[in-house]
Write a protein that holds these residues in place. Structure first.
Motif, PDB file in Angstrom:
ATOM      1  N   ASP A  30       0.784  -1.034   0.028  1.00 29.84           N
ATOM      2  CA  ASP A  30       0.204  -0.356  -0.158  1.00 29.84           C
ATOM      3  C   ASP A  30       0.670   1.172   0.196  1.00 29.84           C
ATOM      4  OD1 ASP A  30      -2.196  -1.402  -0.082  1.00 29.84           O
ATOM      5  OD2 ASP A  30      -2.217  -1.333   2.503  1.00 29.84           O
ATOM      6  N   SER A  31       2.097   1.217   0.124  1.00 27.59           N
ATOM      7  CA  SER A  31       3.160   2.112   0.597  1.00 27.59           C
ATOM      8  C   SER A  31       4.387   2.721  -0.829  1.00 27.59           C
ATOM      9  CB  SER A  31       4.047   2.225   1.509  1.00 27.59           C
ATOM     10  OG  SER A  31       4.925   1.190   1.130  1.00 27.59           O
ATOM     11  N   ILE A  32       3.887   1.556  -1.916  1.00 29.34           N
ATOM     12  CA  ILE A  32       4.710   1.963  -2.804  1.00 29.34           C
ATOM     13  C   ILE A  32       3.396   2.541  -4.177  1.00 29.34           C
ATOM     14  CG2 ILE A  32       5.208   0.571  -4.550  1.00 29.34           C
ATOM     15  CD1 ILE A  32       6.167  -1.506  -2.258  1.00 29.34           C
ATOM     16  N   PRO A  33       3.895   3.065  -5.274  1.00 31.05           N
ATOM     17  CA  PRO A  33       2.822   3.308  -6.129  1.00 31.05           C
ATOM     18  C   PRO A  33       2.674   2.158  -6.971  1.00 31.05           C
ATOM     19  CG  PRO A  33       3.753   4.772  -5.941  1.00 31.05           C
ATOM     20  CD  PRO A  33       4.311   4.169  -4.680  1.00 31.05           C
ATOM     21  N   GLU A  34       0.888   2.025  -8.061  1.00 33.36           N
ATOM     22  CA  GLU A  34       0.897   0.835  -8.240  1.00 33.36           C
ATOM     23  C   GLU A  34       1.817   0.153  -9.156  1.00 33.36           C
ATOM     24  OE1 GLU A  34      -2.686  -1.576 -10.020  1.00 33.36           O
ATOM     25  OE2 GLU A  34      -3.084  -0.505  -8.638  1.00 33.36           O
ATOM     26  N   PRO A  35       2.003   1.005  -9.877  1.00 28.58           N
ATOM     27  CA  PRO A  35       3.373   0.850 -11.286  1.00 28.58           C
ATOM     28  C   PRO A  35       4.301   0.450 -10.830  1.00 28.58           C
ATOM     29  CG  PRO A  35       1.926   2.988 -11.781  1.00 28.58           C
ATOM     30  CD  PRO A  35       1.717   2.585 -10.003  1.00 28.58           C
ATOM     31  N   PHE A  44       3.801  -7.601   1.405  1.00 27.65           N
ATOM     32  CA  PHE A  44       5.170  -7.093   1.015  1.00 27.65           C
ATOM     33  C   PHE A  44       5.196  -7.330  -0.224  1.00 27.65           C
ATOM     34  CE2 PHE A  44       4.546  -6.846   5.727  1.00 27.65           C
ATOM     35  CZ  PHE A  44       5.300  -5.697   6.292  1.00 27.65           C
ATOM     36  N   CYS A  45       5.964  -6.127  -0.618  1.00 31.18           N
ATOM     37  CA  CYS A  45       6.432  -5.145  -2.177  1.00 31.18           C
ATOM     38  C   CYS A  45       7.794  -5.513  -2.747  1.00 31.18           C
ATOM     39  CB  CYS A  45       5.553  -5.464  -3.460  1.00 31.18           C
ATOM     40  SG  CYS A  45       3.428  -5.745  -3.453  1.00 31.18           S
ATOM     41  N   ASP A  46       8.230  -5.687  -3.120  1.00 27.07           N
ATOM     42  CA  ASP A  46       9.740  -5.476  -3.415  1.00 27.07           C
ATOM     43  C   ASP A  46       9.243  -4.545  -4.867  1.00 27.07           C
ATOM     44  OD1 ASP A  46      12.492  -5.304  -3.840  1.00 27.07           O
ATOM     45  OD2 ASP A  46      12.840  -6.369  -5.455  1.00 27.07           O
ATOM     46  N   TRP A  47       9.824  -3.328  -5.090  1.00 28.14           N
ATOM     47  CA  TRP A  47       9.667  -2.383  -5.773  1.00 28.14           C
ATOM     48  C   TRP A  47      10.613  -1.489  -6.705  1.00 28.14           C
ATOM     49  CZ3 TRP A  47      12.637   3.007  -5.043  1.00 28.14           C
ATOM     50  CH2 TRP A  47      13.541   2.557  -3.401  1.00 28.14           C
ATOM     51  N   ARG A  48      10.276  -0.307  -7.704  1.00 26.52           N
ATOM     52  CA  ARG A  48      11.442   0.692  -8.132  1.00 26.52           C
ATOM     53  C   ARG A  48      11.201   1.279  -8.610  1.00 26.52           C
ATOM     54  NH1 ARG A  48      10.321  -0.892 -14.090  1.00 26.52           N
ATOM     55  NH2 ARG A  48       8.586  -2.022 -13.999  1.00 26.52           N
ATOM     56  N   ILE A  49      11.581   2.554  -9.409  1.00 30.15           N
ATOM     57  CA  ILE A  49      11.550   3.679  -9.522  1.00 30.15           C
ATOM     58  C   ILE A  49      11.122   3.265 -11.016  1.00 30.15           C
ATOM     59  CG2 ILE A  49      11.964   6.305 -10.106  1.00 30.15           C
ATOM     60  CD1 ILE A  49      13.743   5.616  -7.722  1.00 30.15           C
ATOM     61  N   VAL A  50       9.442   3.949 -11.528  1.00 31.62           N
ATOM     62  CA  VAL A  50       9.409   4.082 -12.671  1.00 31.62           C
ATOM     63  C   VAL A  50       8.696   4.885 -13.402  1.00 31.62           C
ATOM     64  CG1 VAL A  50       8.298   1.355 -12.619  1.00 31.62           C
ATOM     65  CG2 VAL A  50       7.031   3.281 -11.959  1.00 31.62           C
ATOM     66  N   ARG A  51       8.774   5.004 -14.466  1.00 31.03           N
ATOM     67  CA  ARG A  51       8.240   6.154 -16.036  1.00 31.03           C
ATOM     68  C   ARG A  51       7.204   6.756 -14.912  1.00 31.03           C
ATOM     69  NH1 ARG A  51      10.884   9.154 -19.062  1.00 31.03           N
ATOM     70  NH2 ARG A  51      13.608   8.908 -19.384  1.00 31.03           N
ATOM     71  N   SER A  52       6.498   7.693 -15.636  1.00 27.88           N
ATOM     72  CA  SER A  52       5.210   8.064 -14.953  1.00 27.88           C
ATOM     73  C   SER A  52       4.392   8.642 -16.472  1.00 27.88           C
ATOM     74  CB  SER A  52       5.195   9.935 -14.379  1.00 27.88           C
ATOM     75  OG  SER A  52       6.091  10.674 -14.261  1.00 27.88           O
ATOM     76  N   LEU A  76      12.619  14.993 -11.861  1.00 31.96           N
ATOM     77  CA  LEU A  76      12.747  13.723 -11.368  1.00 31.96           C
ATOM     78  C   LEU A  76      11.280  13.595 -10.713  1.00 31.96           C
ATOM     79  CD1 LEU A  76      13.970  11.211  -9.420  1.00 31.96           C
ATOM     80  CD2 LEU A  76      13.694  13.089  -7.598  1.00 31.96           C
ATOM     81  N   ILE A  77      10.695  14.647 -10.392  1.00 30.75           N
ATOM     82  CA  ILE A  77       9.141  14.106 -10.128  1.00 30.75           C
ATOM     83  C   ILE A  77       8.468  13.903 -11.627  1.00 30.75           C
ATOM     84  CG2 ILE A  77       9.569  15.513  -7.539  1.00 30.75           C
ATOM     85  CD1 ILE A  77       8.123  17.989  -8.323  1.00 30.75           C
ATOM     86  N   SER A  78       8.996  15.125 -12.531  1.00 28.29           N
ATOM     87  CA  SER A  78       7.698  15.059 -13.671  1.00 28.29           C
ATOM     88  C   SER A  78       7.772  13.853 -14.393  1.00 28.29           C
ATOM     89  CB  SER A  78       7.671  16.378 -13.931  1.00 28.29           C
ATOM     90  OG  SER A  78       9.039  16.406 -14.824  1.00 28.29           O
ATOM     91  N   ARG A  79       8.825  12.956 -14.152  1.00 27.82           N
ATOM     92  CA  ARG A  79       9.170  12.312 -14.805  1.00 27.82           C
ATOM     93  C   ARG A  79       8.875  10.605 -14.219  1.00 27.82           C
ATOM     94  NH1 ARG A  79      14.391  12.659 -16.640  1.00 27.82           N
ATOM     95  NH2 ARG A  79      14.262  11.286 -17.380  1.00 27.82           N
ATOM     96  N   TYR A  80       9.210  10.081 -12.979  1.00 32.86           N
ATOM     97  CA  TYR A  80       9.082   9.111 -12.267  1.00 32.86           C
ATOM     98  C   TYR A  80       8.098   9.265 -10.910  1.00 32.86           C
ATOM     99  CZ  TYR A  80      12.722   8.185 -14.752  1.00 32.86           C
ATOM    100  OH  TYR A  80      14.100   7.946 -16.428  1.00 32.86           O
ATOM    101  N   LEU A  81       7.734   8.255 -10.638  1.00 32.66           N
ATOM    102  CA  LEU A  81       7.545   7.791  -9.218  1.00 32.66           C
ATOM    103  C   LEU A  81       7.844   6.716  -8.836  1.00 32.66           C
ATOM    104  CD1 LEU A  81       3.840   6.397 -11.011  1.00 32.66           C
ATOM    105  CD2 LEU A  81       3.619   8.580 -10.087  1.00 32.66           C
ATOM    106  N   PHE A  82       7.885   6.696  -7.289  1.00 32.29           N
ATOM    107  CA  PHE A  82       8.678   6.057  -6.730  1.00 32.29           C
ATOM    108  C   PHE A  82       7.934   6.010  -4.969  1.00 32.29           C
ATOM    109  CE2 PHE A  82       9.821  10.127  -7.493  1.00 32.29           C
ATOM    110  CZ  PHE A  82      10.860  10.854  -6.360  1.00 32.29           C
TER     111      PHE A  82
END
Length: 199
Positions: A30-35, A44-52, A76-82
């Motif tokens: 729940d603390s990770i943007p879905e993409p 619990f999930c592993d995660w990565r930074i992805v393009r928005s 950073l904030i206009s091009r990625y989700l994390f």
């Protein structure tokens, strides 16, 4: 696109690649943007930074601030989700979390979260760096210092003593983290420590 923007985008892309390649602690899904979620056990999930797909919210938020974000930070904030995570001396706020329980860690909420503190900081030429807090968990704001910024450079990144602000409405720089945000990311990218979750 200007050369400055191209350089900022390349620096952010290198930072993202370094974070994604480093070991990470699994977070509550729940603390990770879905993409950004990678499959994990028991909520619990592993995660990565992805393009928005864009940041339509950014113009409205930025219009409420006394200064525009530095070019590299905007990239950073206009091009990625994390999700919220710790890297180097910073604990980054998340971009793209839609779970209301996690709102306090979301950039769009955190940026304007403490109006009394913001009023003093803005009056003295500082723009809180709301994507991050100090990695040690302190409440000290990490800010862009716009007092001495030249148009061709990005502002310094400083940690300000929050007790001085709350008790005396004075600014005391606790530490200069970097002479410019883009240089801070360059140093972090050269050797990011293991990325840890925001707890």
């Amino acid at each position: 696109m200007s050369n400055r923007q191209k350089m900022a985008d390349r620096r952010i892309d290198a930072f993202v690649a370094a974070v994604n390649a480093s070991p990470k602690v699994e977070l509550s899904c729940d603390s990770i943007p879905e993409p950004c979620r990678l499959v994990g056990p028991d909520g619990f999930c592993d995660w990565r930074i992805v393009r928005s797909e864009g940041a339509s919210w950014m113009a409205e938020l930025e219009s409420q601030l006394p200064h525009r974000w530095p070019v590299t930070f905007r990239s950073l904030i206009s091009r990625y989700l994390f999700p919220s995570f710790e890297c180097g001396p910073l604990q980054f706020y998340s971009v793209g979390v839609t779970n209301s329980i996690e709102d306090f860690n979301e950039l769009r909420i955190a940026v304007l979260g403490d109006r009394p503190l913001l009023t003093v900081l803005w009056k003295h030429g500082y723009l809180p760096l709301p994507f991050a807090r100090p990695a040690d968990g302190s409440y000290d704001p990490v800010c862009f210092d716009y007092r001495q910024k030249a148009d061709s450079t990005e502002p310094a990144v400083v940690r300000i003593d929050h007790e001085e602000i709350l008790r005396r409405e004075r600014i005391r720089i606790g530490k200069i983290l970097s002479p410019a945000f883009n240089l801070l990311l360059k140093n972090i990218t050269a050797g990011p420590s293991s990325t840890r979750p925001n707890r």
